[in-house]
Design a protein around this motif. Structure first.
Motif, PDB file in Angstrom:
ATOM      1  N   GLU A 145     -26.888  39.095  -8.870  1.00  0.00           N
ATOM      2  CA  GLU A 145     -25.949  40.094  -8.430  1.00  0.00           C
ATOM      3  C   GLU A 145     -25.848  41.437  -9.397  1.00  0.00           C
ATOM      4  OE1 GLU A 145     -25.144  36.184  -6.822  1.00  0.00           O
ATOM      5  OE2 GLU A 145     -25.637  37.004  -8.958  1.00  0.00           O
ATOM      6  N   THR A 200     -26.299  33.948  -9.518  1.00  0.00           N
ATOM      7  CA  THR A 200     -27.472  33.136  -9.410  1.00  0.00           C
ATOM      8  C   THR A 200     -28.324  33.674 -10.525  1.00  0.00           C
ATOM      9  OG1 THR A 200     -27.410  32.958  -7.054  1.00  0.00           O
ATOM     10  CG2 THR A 200     -29.611  32.666  -8.113  1.00  0.00           C
ATOM     11  N   HIS A 240     -28.169  38.126 -13.672  1.00  0.00           N
ATOM     12  CA  HIS A 240     -28.142  37.317 -12.592  1.00  0.00           C
ATOM     13  C   HIS A 240     -28.457  38.304 -11.398  1.00  0.00           C
ATOM     14  CE1 HIS A 240     -25.657  34.998 -15.355  1.00  0.00           C
ATOM     15  NE2 HIS A 240     -25.454  34.158 -14.350  1.00  0.00           N
ATOM     16  N   LEU A 247     -22.434  27.815  -8.007  1.00  0.00           N
ATOM     17  CA  LEU A 247     -23.462  28.898  -8.039  1.00  0.00           C
ATOM     18  C   LEU A 247     -22.540  30.153  -7.701  1.00  0.00           C
ATOM     19  CD1 LEU A 247     -26.857  27.484  -7.275  1.00  0.00           C
ATOM     20  CD2 LEU A 247     -26.087  28.434  -9.432  1.00  0.00           C
ATOM     21  N   ASP A 248     -21.594  29.958  -6.156  1.00  0.00           N
ATOM     22  CA  ASP A 248     -20.863  31.098  -5.845  1.00  0.00           C
ATOM     23  C   ASP A 248     -20.036  31.786  -6.915  1.00  0.00           C
ATOM     24  OD1 ASP A 248     -21.185  32.098  -3.537  1.00  0.00           O
ATOM     25  OD2 ASP A 248     -19.453  31.377  -2.636  1.00  0.00           O
ATOM     26  N   ARG A 269     -41.090  32.555  -8.860  1.00  0.00           N
ATOM     27  CA  ARG A 269     -39.898  32.256  -9.155  1.00  0.00           C
ATOM     28  C   ARG A 269     -40.034  31.780 -10.654  1.00  0.00           C
ATOM     29  NH1 ARG A 269     -38.226  28.628  -5.446  1.00  0.00           N
ATOM     30  NH2 ARG A 269     -39.094  26.888  -6.549  1.00  0.00           N
ATOM     31  N   GLU A 324     -33.732  31.819 -11.534  1.00  0.00           N
ATOM     32  CA  GLU A 324     -33.750  30.698 -10.410  1.00  0.00           C
ATOM     33  C   GLU A 324     -33.681  31.588  -9.116  1.00  0.00           C
ATOM     34  OE1 GLU A 324     -30.136  28.477 -10.405  1.00  0.00           O
ATOM     35  OE2 GLU A 324     -30.641  27.777 -12.334  1.00  0.00           O
ATOM     36  N   VAL A 325     -34.078  32.749  -9.145  1.00  0.00           N
ATOM     37  CA  VAL A 325     -34.351  33.609  -7.864  1.00  0.00           C
ATOM     38  C   VAL A 325     -35.756  33.686  -7.427  1.00  0.00           C
ATOM     39  CG1 VAL A 325     -34.071  35.940  -6.907  1.00  0.00           C
ATOM     40  CG2 VAL A 325     -32.319  35.219  -8.532  1.00  0.00           C
TER      41      VAL A 325
END
Length: 625
Positions: A224, A43, A222, A38-39, A76, A47-48
């Motif tokens: 990010e 994400t 995502h 995941l890193d 979520r 899924e957040v």
């Protein structure tokens, strides 16, 4: 004991990107599928965990107003996981206009808990979640102020503002404004906002989901991506953000490739390749050429490196190898010129492209351009009466030879006509050689004298030209005096402590990075050093003073070796530099101080011209090895 990571620069590195073929050396190797973490990929938004929060308060600023109600919804993947709602005693009356707006009266708050009792429960409810609010600066500002007053540390949750997201994807012809009530009506929210905390939070949940649905086609998929979702980035550029998903989170080099597999751009990151490449798809990238390049790119490859130094060196090598059209520097190392003192009966100065094995020849440089090399030649001609004609002169002059105008002006001894014998001219050549390879003081004196004369006559533009000649000469002399000893050194091993207490180890052969490794603080570095020396790249000896690497690579290595804390582990040959060499002067600024010390007579306005307008500085102590 942890195993040390050793990489020889001559070996082919395995690329770290997932599902990417290795192409940095031109070889087509089969891709190796690897399950990304995941890193590495980020994400996904489904899924957040989001906590959508809304507050009601007694006014508009947390400095003199209090919270009266907190409402929050935890969601979520489109599912509601829980809700949080409570009234809060503000410790005073609710202003009448707030009572009318929210319907919360002072009597309703009698017996309600104070914020110091409510806040810990809310922070636990929102633990490890992304906070979402409509006009987040208002709600989060009140919560942070309450945490500060009650002595609770703010956890630092990520924050998403639905107002800013709406400004990105909701156009004016769809909605006259971006108020919560307007957006709730536009997106047909299941709850109508009514200035009560929980109702407004529920409406904001529906607005958030609708906004994320509109952002997905723009490449915001995502967590990010949300950090830059409100940046004014073209949608076609943002959609390519996924090109960075599988890049390594460490130092390395990245290559943007075009539709025909051509390398468009080579860059480097000394910390995280993935983070650096992602920045090209956000508003942080403001270079028009880079935006154009991203639009053309179809893939990004990466080469993971053991150390930041290796990353910088590999970048230079890949730029020199591929000559990418979007890289503007270091594409043509073979074009970096040198100034040569020729090896012939009556030597002269010339600008050349390479260093040859000629007994008696001397070199200055390399220079970044032919113009800089010519300025250095002019500086030497200004300081020494060496001939400036370009033809090769015989040891015995011809009977019909005639002298040039420089001889008539006293700036040349006229060896072409026999006016100056070989022995006398050899003394001039010895002075030129000393000025190129040793003490720059005679050249600095000559130029300082000329600048004083020109400045006294208020001929400042000509004085600036003289300063530029001196600067070019000093840079070329300092460079050759640093390059020559490292070019003759067959092997040099150095180590430097990193931030984590381990060792960064570097192997240099003839001025070229032959290997690098890193060991942690619990590992004995000696075995790693021996392995590095045994497996490092074999480097053929060059013709000194040219090194076996791109000049900028050698500059990088010398800068690394000059860092505080670098320790020499092993040196195969004598590594020395002139005590009174050009390295002690470095540029025109310190040259002024050197000339002042050498000629402490009356000083005019030449110091400002030599330093480009700055006050002269004290010359540094000469560096010796």
């Amino acid at each position: 004991m942890a195993a040390a990571s050793v990489r020889g620069m001559s070996s082919v590195h395995r690329l770290r990107p997932v599902w990417v073929e290795e192409r940095s050396t031109g070889a087509d190797l089969a891709a190796r599928p690897v399950q990304p973490t995941l890193d590495e990929v980020g994400t996904p938004l489904h899924e957040v965990t989001f906590v959508v929060v809304d507050l009601e308060t007694t006014g508009g600023t947390p400095a003199d107003c209090e919270i009266t109600e907190i409402g929050a919804v935890k969601v979520r993947g489109g599912q509601v996981l829980g809700e949080f709602q409570t009234l809060v005693d503000p410790g005073g009356p609710v202003p009448p206009y707030i009572q009318v707006l929210t319907g919360i009266t002072t009597s309703m708050l009698v017996g309600a808990p104070r914020i110091e009792q409510v806040l810990p429960s809310f922070l636990e409810f929102a633990h490890d979640a992304v906070l979402v609010a409509h006009n987040a600066s208002f709600d989060i500002g009140f919560l942070k102020a309450a945490a500060a007053r009650t002595g609770h540390p703010w956890p630092g949750n990520r924050v998403v503002d639905t107002v800013r997201l709406a400004r990105r994807v909701v156009l004016r012809d769809e909605a006259p404004n971006h108020k919560l009530s307007t957006l709730a009506g536009l997106f047909r929210a299941s709850v109508t906002p009514d200035h009560r905390a929980l109702s407004d939070a529920r409406a904001t949940v529906d607005v958030l989901h609708a906004l994320l649905g509109r952002l997905a086609p723009l490449g915001v998929t995502h967590l990010e991506d949300l950090a830059t979702a409100t940046d004014p980035v073209p949608s076609d550029v943002r959609r390519k953000r996924g090109l960075a998903d599988h890049l390594p989170d460490g130092p390395g080099v990245y290559l943007f490739r075009g539709p025909r597999e051509e390398v468009l751009y080579v860059g480097t990151s000394t910390t995280s390749v993935r983070t650096r490449v992602r920045s090209y798809f956000t508003s942080a990238e403001k270079r028009r050429r880079m935006t154009e390049m991203v639009r053309v790119a179809t893939r990004v490859d990466a080469v993971a490196c053991a150390t930041p130094l290796e990353a910088r060196v590999r970048e230079l090598r890949l730029i020199a190898e591929h000559a990418p059209r979007y890289n503007r520097r270091s594409r043509h190392p073979e074009r970096m010129p040198w100034v040569r003192l020729t090896s012939e009966p009556y030597p002269r100065l010339s600008v050349v492209r390479d260093v040859r094995d000629e007994p008696g020849a001397a070199y200055l440089g390399p220079f970044g351009s032919v113009q800089a090399a010519r300025l250095a030649v002019e500086a030497l001609h200004e300081s020494y009466p060496v001939r400036q004609c370009t033809r090769r002169l015989p040891l015995v002059p011809a009977a019909d030879a005639s002298a040039c105008a420089l001889a008539e002006m006293g700036r040349c001894g006229a060896p072409c006509t026999g006016g100056q014998g070989a022995a006398a001219y050899a003394e001039v050549v010895a002075d030129v050689r000393a000025g190129m390879l040793g003490d720059p003081a005679p050249v600095a004196r000559a130029h300082a004298r000329r600048i004083r004369e020109l400045s006294a006559q208020e001929r400042y533009e000509e004085a600036v030209t003289v300063r530029e000649r001196l600067t070019a000469y000093l840079r070329g002399a300092a460079r050759v005096q640093r390059f020559d000893p490292v070019a003759r050194t067959a092997e040099l091993v150095a180590a430097r402590r990193d931030e984590e207490g381990g060792w960064e180890i570097v192997l240099v052969r003839h001025g070229r990075l032959a290997g690098t490794a890193r060991v942690d603080r619990r590992t004995d570095p000696v075995p790693t050093i021996e392995t590095l020396r045994a497996t490092g790249e074999h480097v053929e000896a060059p013709v000194a003073p040219a090194t076996a690497a791109h000049p900028e690579e050698t500059d990088l290595l010398l800068a690394w070796l000059d860092q505080p804390g670098v320790r020499l582990v092993a040196v195969s040959d004598a590594w020395t530099c002139p005590v009174r060499g050009a390295q002690g002067v470095g540029d025109a600024a310190t040259a002024v101080a050197a000339v002042q010390l050498l000629a402490p007579d009356r000083w005019s306005g030449a110091d400002a011209l030599l330093t480009g307008g700055a006050a002269p500085v004290v010359a540094p102590a000469p560096r010796t090895a």
